[in-house]
Design a protein around this motif. Structure first.
Motif, PDB file in Angstrom:
ATOM      1  N   LEU A 249      17.568  -2.827  54.723  1.00  0.00           N
ATOM      2  CA  LEU A 249      18.944  -3.281  54.462  1.00  0.00           C
ATOM      3  C   LEU A 249      19.080  -4.787  54.723  1.00  0.00           C
ATOM      4  CD1 LEU A 249      21.123  -0.392  55.981  1.00  0.00           C
ATOM      5  CD2 LEU A 249      20.771  -0.940  53.579  1.00  0.00           C
ATOM      6  N   LYS A 250      18.450  -5.239  55.817  1.00  0.00           N
ATOM      7  CA  LYS A 250      18.517  -6.673  56.107  1.00  0.00           C
ATOM      8  C   LYS A 250      17.836  -7.488  55.003  1.00  0.00           C
ATOM      9  CE  LYS A 250      18.685  -6.251  61.155  1.00  0.00           C
ATOM     10  NZ  LYS A 250      17.991  -6.580  62.409  1.00  0.00           N
ATOM     11  N   SER A 251      16.707  -7.001  54.547  1.00  0.00           N
ATOM     12  CA  SER A 251      16.011  -7.705  53.465  1.00  0.00           C
ATOM     13  C   SER A 251      16.857  -7.734  52.208  1.00  0.00           C
ATOM     14  CB  SER A 251      14.668  -7.021  53.198  1.00  0.00           C
ATOM     15  OG  SER A 251      14.006  -7.657  52.115  1.00  0.00           O
ATOM     16  N   ALA A 252      17.507  -6.581  51.896  1.00  0.00           N
ATOM     17  CA  ALA A 252      18.363  -6.526  50.709  1.00  0.00           C
ATOM     18  C   ALA A 252      19.568  -7.445  50.862  1.00  0.00           C
ATOM     19  CB  ALA A 252      18.794  -5.093  50.458  1.00  0.00           C
ATOM     20  N   ALA A 253      20.129  -7.483  52.106  1.00  0.00           N
ATOM     21  CA  ALA A 253      21.301  -8.341  52.348  1.00  0.00           C
ATOM     22  C   ALA A 253      20.959  -9.809  52.168  1.00  0.00           C
ATOM     23  CB  ALA A 253      21.849  -8.076  53.750  1.00  0.00           C
ATOM     24  N   LEU A 254      19.764 -10.206  52.558  1.00  0.00           N
ATOM     25  CA  LEU A 254      19.392 -11.618  52.479  1.00  0.00           C
ATOM     26  C   LEU A 254      18.934 -12.035  51.087  1.00  0.00           C
ATOM     27  CD1 LEU A 254      17.471 -11.955  55.877  1.00  0.00           C
ATOM     28  CD2 LEU A 254      19.750 -12.830  55.332  1.00  0.00           C
ATOM     29  N   SER A 255      18.335 -11.111  50.349  1.00  0.00           N
ATOM     30  CA  SER A 255      17.724 -11.488  49.070  1.00  0.00           C
ATOM     31  C   SER A 255      18.508 -11.051  47.846  1.00  0.00           C
ATOM     32  CB  SER A 255      16.310 -10.897  48.994  1.00  0.00           C
ATOM     33  OG  SER A 255      16.362  -9.475  49.066  1.00  0.00           O
ATOM     34  N   SER A 256      19.459 -10.188  47.998  1.00  0.00           N
ATOM     35  CA  SER A 256      20.162  -9.667  46.821  1.00  0.00           C
ATOM     36  C   SER A 256      21.005 -10.761  46.178  1.00  0.00           C
ATOM     37  CB  SER A 256      21.049  -8.482  47.223  1.00  0.00           C
ATOM     38  OG  SER A 256      21.763  -8.033  46.091  1.00  0.00           O
ATOM     39  N   SER A 257      20.961 -10.763  44.877  1.00  0.00           N
ATOM     40  CA  SER A 257      21.772 -11.728  44.122  1.00  0.00           C
ATOM     41  C   SER A 257      23.113 -11.138  43.706  1.00  0.00           C
ATOM     42  CB  SER A 257      20.991 -12.185  42.881  1.00  0.00           C
ATOM     43  OG  SER A 257      20.701 -11.083  42.045  1.00  0.00           O
ATOM     44  N   GLN A 258      23.365  -9.897  44.046  1.00  0.00           N
ATOM     45  CA  GLN A 258      24.598  -9.223  43.675  1.00  0.00           C
ATOM     46  C   GLN A 258      25.704  -9.554  44.663  1.00  0.00           C
ATOM     47  OE1 GLN A 258      25.320  -7.334  41.032  1.00  0.00           O
ATOM     48  NE2 GLN A 258      23.269  -7.596  40.147  1.00  0.00           N
ATOM     49  N   ASP A 259      26.921  -9.612  44.120  1.00  0.00           N
ATOM     50  CA  ASP A 259      28.103  -9.774  44.974  1.00  0.00           C
ATOM     51  C   ASP A 259      28.639  -8.365  45.245  1.00  0.00           C
ATOM     52  OD1 ASP A 259      30.417 -10.380  46.284  1.00  0.00           O
ATOM     53  OD2 ASP A 259      31.160 -11.840  44.804  1.00  0.00           O
ATOM     54  N   PHE A 260      28.324  -7.830  46.439  1.00  0.00           N
ATOM     55  CA  PHE A 260      28.702  -6.455  46.762  1.00  0.00           C
ATOM     56  C   PHE A 260      30.227  -6.293  46.814  1.00  0.00           C
ATOM     57  CE2 PHE A 260      24.401  -5.992  49.114  1.00  0.00           C
ATOM     58  CZ  PHE A 260      23.775  -5.715  47.909  1.00  0.00           C
TER      59      PHE A 260
END
Length: 391
Positions: free
Chosen positions: A6-17
């Protein structure tokens, strides 16, 4: 999903959740949960079917968004990364704006330099063209002056041979060359005291009285107070500037005025200080030879007194032209003929100095010298006769 994932996804995701779930960053946990359920139902595999790949990917992305935002620690990491990305986007936008402005400014500068270079090139071409024009004009003027000098020499030789030929006839035979004369070379100044008898004299009256010397283009008259030598206070005067149509007329007005004022005091006696407007005689007017005054036994009549630094003094040439010639026998004075005594002196309507105007003056000077020589010979003959009679 594991916390590290989750931390990796939070830091690298380009999506605006937040935009994916249609909520604000400040939404509460209950608002987050409701938004997730509402959106997830639209893309649930049981509803859209297993064949809708895009809907399935959207459903998994919604699940990831909910997992990230529902964990406070991971949500904080995501918010920090999101703010950093937004700041970077803003910096990039501002940098792009500055880069664009710098590019436009550079283009303007390059355009200005190019335009300045073109202007300099054009100015240099124009300067060279003007130099060539001036050189050609100077060459033309030199030829004209040489031609005028040649004609003047021919005119002098013809006059010496012609003897009694009048100035007007000689000019008509030899032709004329016109040129432009500045107004100041055709202008004279004069003044007269402002009193009860002269207050009514206006520009038209001054013009009519001085037109006898030559045609006048226009007259300017104004009142002023002048400090006259010997007077304690300034005296009221009227000063006039007369622009003649011909330099011959102006010359006649300056040189003949003293004699005319003595012969016609009722008309010209009130006027004082008739002189060239520039304070000196034009350079191109022929000067009489020094020998023209050797036979004079009396000093020249002094010029009209002028107030200092107000009206230019009468030129030396004017004094010479008005010098009387005394008889050796003491039988009185014989005045030297002036320009006004020659036929055709005031050439009305002639508005340019011409070879005929300059030649007219030269011819009159020659005529004057011949008259002086004739008078001298007559006086010598009379003196010789008296000496023989006494013997």
């Amino acid at each position: 999903m594991a916390t590290d994932d989750l931390k990796s996804a939070a830091l690298s995701s380009s999506q605006d959740f937040y935009a994916l779930l249609s909520i604000s960053p400040a939404a509460s946990e209950s608002e987050l949960r409701r938004a997730y359920r509402k959106t997830a139902l639209k893309y649930h595999p049981d509803k859209v079917g297993p064949s809708n790949i895009a809907a399935l990917e959207k459903f998994h992305l919604l699940q990831l968004a909910y997992d990230v935002l529902s964990d406070p620690a991971v949500k904080e990491l995501y918010d920090n990364a999101r703010r950093a990305k937004e700041a970077k986007v803003e910096r990039d936008r501002q940098f792009e704006g500055r880069r664009r402005a710098m590019k436009e400014d550079l283009e303007r500068r390059e355009s200005g330099v190019k335009r300045k270079r073109e202007e300099d090139d054009n100015a240099e071409v124009e300067f060279e063209r003007e130099l060539r024009r001036l050189a050609e004009d100077g060459k033309r003027r030199r030829k004209e002056r040489e031609e005028v000098s040649r004609r003047e020499m021919e005119m002098d030789e013809r006059m010496e041979k012609a003897g009694g030929v009048s100035a007007e006839e000689s000019v008509r035979k030899n032709g004329k060359v016109n040129g432009e004369v500045p107004d100041e070379d055709r202008s004279v100044t004069l003044r007269f005291p402002l009193a009860e008898g002269t207050s009514g004299i206006d520009e038209a009256e001054v013009t009519s009285r001085f037109e006898r010397f030559g045609g006048i283009e226009h007259t300017v008259l104004r009142e002023k107070k002048l400090k006259i030598d010997g007077e304690k206070h300034r005296q009221p005067y009227k000063a006039a500037v007369l622009v003649f149509k011909s330099v011959v007329g102006a010359h006649a007005a300056v040189t003949d005025f003293l004699k005319t004022s003595k012969s016609e005091p009722e008309t010209y006696g009130i006027f004082e200080a008739v002189n060239w407007a520039t304070g000196k005689e034009p350079d191109y007017i022929p000067k009489p030879p020094v020998s023209s005054r050797r036979n004079s036994q009396e000093p020249a009549a002094p010029p009209t007194p002028l107030p200092k630094a107000k009206v230019p003094r009468v030129s030396k040439f004017v004094e010479e032209l008005n010098t009387p010639v005394q008889q050796n026998g003491g039988g009185g004075l014989k005045k030297v003929p002036s320009f006004g005594s020659f036929k055709g002196t005031p050439v009305k309507g002639q508005n340019s100095p011409s070879l005929d105007e300059i030649t007219m003056i030269r011819l009159k000077n020659a005529e004057r010298r011949r008259m002086e020589e004739k008078i001298r010979r007559e006086e010598e003959a009379a003196a010789a006769g008296e000496a023989e009679a006494d013997a």
